[in-house]
Design a protein around this motif. Structure first.
Motif, mmCIF file in Angstrom:
data_model
loop_
_atom_site.group_PDB
_atom_site.id
_atom_site.type_symbol
_atom_site.label_atom_id
_atom_site.label_comp_id
_atom_site.label_asym_id
_atom_site.label_seq_id
_atom_site.Cartn_x
_atom_site.Cartn_y
_atom_site.Cartn_z
ATOM 1 N N PHE A 404 102.683 47.725 12.836
ATOM 2 C CA PHE A 404 102.201 46.795 13.854
ATOM 3 C C PHE A 404 101.810 45.470 13.206
ATOM 4 N N LYS A 405 102.338 44.379 13.749
ATOM 5 C CA LYS A 405 101.918 43.048 13.310
ATOM 6 C C LYS A 405 101.010 42.453 14.389
ATOM 7 N N ILE A 406 99.883 41.897 13.956
ATOM 8 C CA ILE A 406 98.912 41.319 14.881
ATOM 9 C C ILE A 406 98.569 39.908 14.403
ATOM 10 N N LEU A 442 91.476 45.986 10.832
ATOM 11 C CA LEU A 442 92.845 46.270 11.275
ATOM 12 C C LEU A 442 93.739 46.646 10.106
ATOM 13 N N VAL A 443 93.538 45.976 8.975
ATOM 14 C CA VAL A 443 94.321 46.305 7.781
ATOM 15 C C VAL A 443 94.028 47.735 7.336
ATOM 16 N N LYS A 444 92.779 48.181 7.454
ATOM 17 C CA LYS A 444 92.429 49.563 7.120
ATOM 18 C C LYS A 444 93.231 50.553 7.958
ATOM 19 N N GLU A 445 93.544 50.129 9.190
ATOM 20 C CA GLU A 445 94.295 51.004 10.106
ATOM 21 C C GLU A 445 95.800 50.888 9.884
ATOM 22 N N GLY A 446 96.212 50.051 8.917
ATOM 23 C CA GLY A 446 97.628 49.940 8.584
ATOM 24 C C GLY A 446 98.330 48.732 9.150
ATOM 25 N N ALA A 447 97.628 47.892 9.929
ATOM 26 C CA ALA A 447 98.276 46.754 10.570
ATOM 27 C C ALA A 447 98.585 45.646 9.571
ATOM 28 N N THR A 448 99.610 44.877 9.868
ATOM 29 C CA THR A 448 99.878 43.613 9.185
ATOM 30 C C THR A 448 99.240 42.508 10.020
ATOM 31 N N VAL A 449 98.329 41.741 9.427
ATOM 32 C CA VAL A 449 97.576 40.741 10.182
ATOM 33 C C VAL A 449 97.929 39.345 9.690
ATOM 34 N N VAL A 450 98.297 38.481 10.622
ATOM 35 C CA VAL A 450 98.575 37.076 10.335
ATOM 36 C C VAL A 450 97.449 36.250 10.952
ATOM 37 N N MET A 451 96.786 35.432 10.128
ATOM 38 C CA MET A 451 95.695 34.575 10.597
ATOM 39 C C MET A 451 96.226 33.158 10.815
ATOM 40 N N THR A 452 95.814 32.520 11.935
ATOM 41 C CA THR A 452 96.210 31.124 12.152
ATOM 42 C C THR A 452 95.440 30.180 11.248
ATOM 43 N N SER A 469 104.855 32.440 18.320
ATOM 44 C CA SER A 469 106.281 32.490 18.660
ATOM 45 C C SER A 469 107.127 32.884 17.452
ATOM 46 N N GLN A 470 106.800 32.340 16.291
ATOM 47 C CA GLN A 470 107.596 32.609 15.088
ATOM 48 C C GLN A 470 107.353 34.014 14.539
ATOM 49 N N GLU A 471 106.109 34.445 14.538
ATOM 50 C CA GLU A 471 105.772 35.737 13.956
ATOM 51 C C GLU A 471 106.168 36.912 14.860
ATOM 52 N N GLU A 472 106.226 36.670 16.173
ATOM 53 C CA GLU A 472 106.546 37.725 17.142
ATOM 54 C C GLU A 472 105.717 38.982 16.871
ATOM 55 N N PRO A 473 104.396 38.860 16.948
ATOM 56 C CA PRO A 473 103.545 40.026 16.705
ATOM 57 C C PRO A 473 103.598 40.996 17.881
ATOM 58 N N CYS A 474 103.010 42.158 17.685
ATOM 59 C CA CYS A 474 102.867 43.092 18.815
ATOM 60 C C CYS A 474 101.887 42.528 19.833
ATOM 61 N N ILE A 475 100.773 41.957 19.331
ATOM 62 C CA ILE A 475 99.790 41.301 20.188
ATOM 63 C C ILE A 475 99.218 40.113 19.430
ATOM 64 N N ALA A 476 98.588 39.196 20.162
ATOM 65 C CA ALA A 476 97.875 38.073 19.562
ATOM 66 C C ALA A 476 96.487 37.996 20.195
ATOM 67 N N LEU A 477 95.467 37.822 19.358
ATOM 68 C CA LEU A 477 94.083 37.711 19.833
ATOM 69 C C LEU A 477 93.476 36.420 19.317
ATOM 70 N N THR A 538 104.364 33.494 25.621
ATOM 71 C CA THR A 538 105.110 34.590 26.247
ATOM 72 C C THR A 538 105.712 35.540 25.223
ATOM 73 N N ALA A 539 105.727 35.150 23.932
ATOM 74 C CA ALA A 539 106.409 35.959 22.918
ATOM 75 C C ALA A 539 105.719 37.277 22.658
ATOM 76 N N ALA A 540 104.434 37.411 23.024
ATOM 77 C CA ALA A 540 103.675 38.648 22.825
ATOM 78 C C ALA A 540 102.490 38.645 23.777
ATOM 79 N N PRO A 541 101.959 39.810 24.142
ATOM 80 C CA PRO A 541 100.720 39.846 24.919
ATOM 81 C C PRO A 541 99.615 39.102 24.156
ATOM 82 N N SER A 542 99.064 38.061 24.765
ATOM 83 C CA SER A 542 98.093 37.197 24.102
ATOM 84 C C SER A 542 96.804 37.146 24.911
#
Length: 584
Positions: A404-406, A442-452, A469-477, A538-542
């Motif tokens: 999962f990428k977030i 999130l990283v402890k849970e195995g996720a790949t996290v991208v910070m703005t 848009s570029q990263e196309e994560p599973c979700i964005a928060l 629109t690229a991911a649930p945000s």
């Protein structure tokens, strides 16, 4: 009002915490000579917890640490406040501005009251309306070309509050006197440059004439200009200003006939308005119309692309609903007999219909309710709709978010400070602290996290949206902390809140809101549909989360508490994990 990185903050004029440390009595907001149209205002500040703080000789309630945010009514004009603590005293002046147009005295129109206020263009036969504010019992008219249009006094009309009233619950309309408000309309049957309207006012036997601010043109239906969208995603709206609501953005290359103008705004043939700075006029082009025959289909790793070959790029709109996505093509006529769509990981069936003479609607019925994002673009004259597949759920119990990428967006940064707490502590700083804690969970849970952003730097709204848009994560928060409009009740308003815009993000917003509130026993401020820059992708649930109120004295103490910061980061991470498991 300040709209800072997609989060609405009213009236928080910020001062550096270094300067604030020199004084033990601090008022962060409002600063003296502050102006507002609100009927009341809250004072945000702090003082040592011993002793009393008095505002205009009245003692106010404070938190255990000495923070305060009481509200006071405002009279029209200047309001003087004295804030005291022990031997310290601050003088603050707040001016309340009226929202009711001021009636002119004597033989005159009210300043800036003549409309249209800018150049306009309309089709033959369309209503052209004029308005002015003038003294009661006057005779008001407009001379336009060879006709005279009488403007009549209008009955009382309700005044609507701003959209921000939804944040305080005070969103009821209230009556506003329309004495002196004159309006009238006309039509013109043939194309012509009508020039400037001349407004005429007669009162007590005396007459004045004043030219309008804008010129009026009637377009020729046979020679309507054609515009092409030059922005990557042209912002389509319901009316000719940024006050109007957004519609589905128009992909770069979209062409449409211009059927009206108002200042720098163009009305397009399918009804939307767009700023002319996002378009160019195509000299000599005729009204864009297309047929559509075959519809293409291809599966890519992680997405399904539907391909619509068109003769010209036409306007489109997207509407998401429960377990369906509908795409409408305007200025389009179907000649479709065959569509290929194999068994797809996402789509169960594609339906289409010609819903109007030049409007074709394609409905994608989906296998599951949760949608994971889409992209829309033109490749030449071919429209491509990419629908993202659900993420692959990891099987490891110890790393449930593997694969999962977030994207995490710590709100504000750099010069964009966001809200301020009563001590001068800035929202941008606490956003970053909690975002890093959340990233680690999130990283402890195995996720790949991208910070703005990972430090105190300014990142534009467009840059943050581009990352999603570029990263196309599973979700964005997007992580924020809240404040209130000037007339909000800062002492009583607190709680966790979730904001969404695209329907694909609604389930995530509701889930995280309920999970965090229940897990931590926090008050709930609510779930809001909101047109924010970090909820629109629109690229991911945000989803944008407001973790608490900087403007509430008691909740602010919780916001800056390191242990509470860890707790809320853990709760959000656990909520994200549970949500992924619930929708797989």
């Amino acid at each position: 009002m300040k709209n800072l990185l997609g989060l609405v903050i009213l009236g928080c004029i910020l001062t550096s915490s270094v300067a604030l440390a020199e004084s033990s009595l601090i008022v962060i907001f409002p600063q003296t000579n502050y102006q507002t149209s609100a009927q009341k205002i809250f004072f945000l500040g702090t003082a040592p917890p011993d002793g009393q703080v008095l505002i205009n000789s009245k003692p106010i309630t404070r938190s255990k640490a000495g923070h305060f945010s009481p509200s006071f009514p405002l009279q029209l004009g200047e309001n003087l406040f004295t804030v005291r603590h022990d031997n310290q005293e601050l003088q603050i002046k707040v001016t309340r501005l009226t929202t009711v147009p001021e009636l002119p005295q004597g033989l005159a129109f009210a300043k800036d009251s003549l409309t249209p206020a800018s150049d306009i263009a309309r089709l033959p036969g369309e209503l052209i309306c004029f308005s002015a504010i003038a003294p009661p019992n006057a005779s008001v008219s407009v001379n336009l070309a060879n006709q005279t249009i009488a403007l009549s006094p209008q009955p009382q009309q309700a005044q609507l509050p701003s959209n921000l009233a939804a944040l305080t619950g005070q969103n009821q309309p209230h009556a506003q006197s329309s004495v002196g408000n004159y309006k009238g309309c006309t039509t013109v049957a043939t194309a012509a440059d009508l020039g400037q309207p001349q407004f005429q006012l007669t009162l007590n036997g005396k007459t004045i004439t004043q030219p309008g601010s804008g010129k009026i043109k009637i377009l020729s239906r046979a020679q309507l200009p054609v515009s092409e969208v030059t922005a990557d995603a042209g912002v389509a709206r319901t009316g000719p200003s940024t006050d109007y609501s957004r519609l589905t953005p128009l992909p770069k290359g979209t062409r449409a006939t211009v059927t009206g103008r108002e200042g720098e705004w163009l009305r397009l043939d399918y009804g939307a308005w767009i700023n002319s700075q996002e378009t160019r006029i195509l000299p000599g082009a005729i009204e864009p119309q297309t047929i559509i025959r075959s519809v293409g289909y291809r599966q890519l790793p992680g997405a399904t692309e539907i391909v619509f070959p068109l003769q010209v790029p036409v306007p489109v709109s997207v509407q998401q609903s429960e377990q369906a996505l509908a795409l409408t093509l305007y200025n389009t006529t179907a000649q479709t007999d065959i569509i290929r769509l194999d068994d797809d990981p996402l789509i169960s069936r594609l339906d289409w219909q010609q819903v109007a003479p030049e409007q074709v609607k394609y409905t994608f019925n989906l296998k599951k309710a949760q949608q994971w994002g889409y992209k829309l673009r033109y490749d030449g004259t071919t429209l491509v709709l990419a629908l993202r597949h659900p993420p692959k759920i990891g099987n490891t119990r110890h790393k449930p978010l593997a694969n999962f990428k977030i994207v995490l967006d710590p709100g504000h940064g750099g010069k964009e400070s966001g809200a301020s707490g009563p001590t001068g502590y800035l929202e941008k700083d606490v956003n970053l602290v909690v975002s890093k804690l959340l990233r680690d969970e999130l990283v402890k849970e195995g996720a790949t996290v991208v910070m703005t952003r990972e430090d105190d730097k300014e990142v534009s709204l467009a840059e943050r949206q581009a990352i999603i848009s570029q990263e196309e994560p599973c979700i964005a928060l997007s992580i924020h902390h809240n404040s209130l409009p000037d007339d909000g009740d800062a002492e009583k308003t607190k709680g966790f809140a979730a904001f969404w815009y695209q329907p694909q993000a609604h389930n995530l917003a509701i889930f995280l809101q309920n999970y965090v509130v229940k897990k931590l026993g926090r008050p709930s401020y609510g779930v809001f549909w909101d047109n924010l820059a970090l909820t629109r992708p629109t690229a991911a649930p945000s989803v944008l989360l407001e973790l608490g109120f900087m403007s509430n004295p008691d909740e602010f103490e919780q916001v800056v508490n390191p242990e509470e910061q860890k707790k809320i980061a853990q709760a959000i991470a656990q909520g994200i994990t549970e949500w992924f498991m619930s929708v797989r």
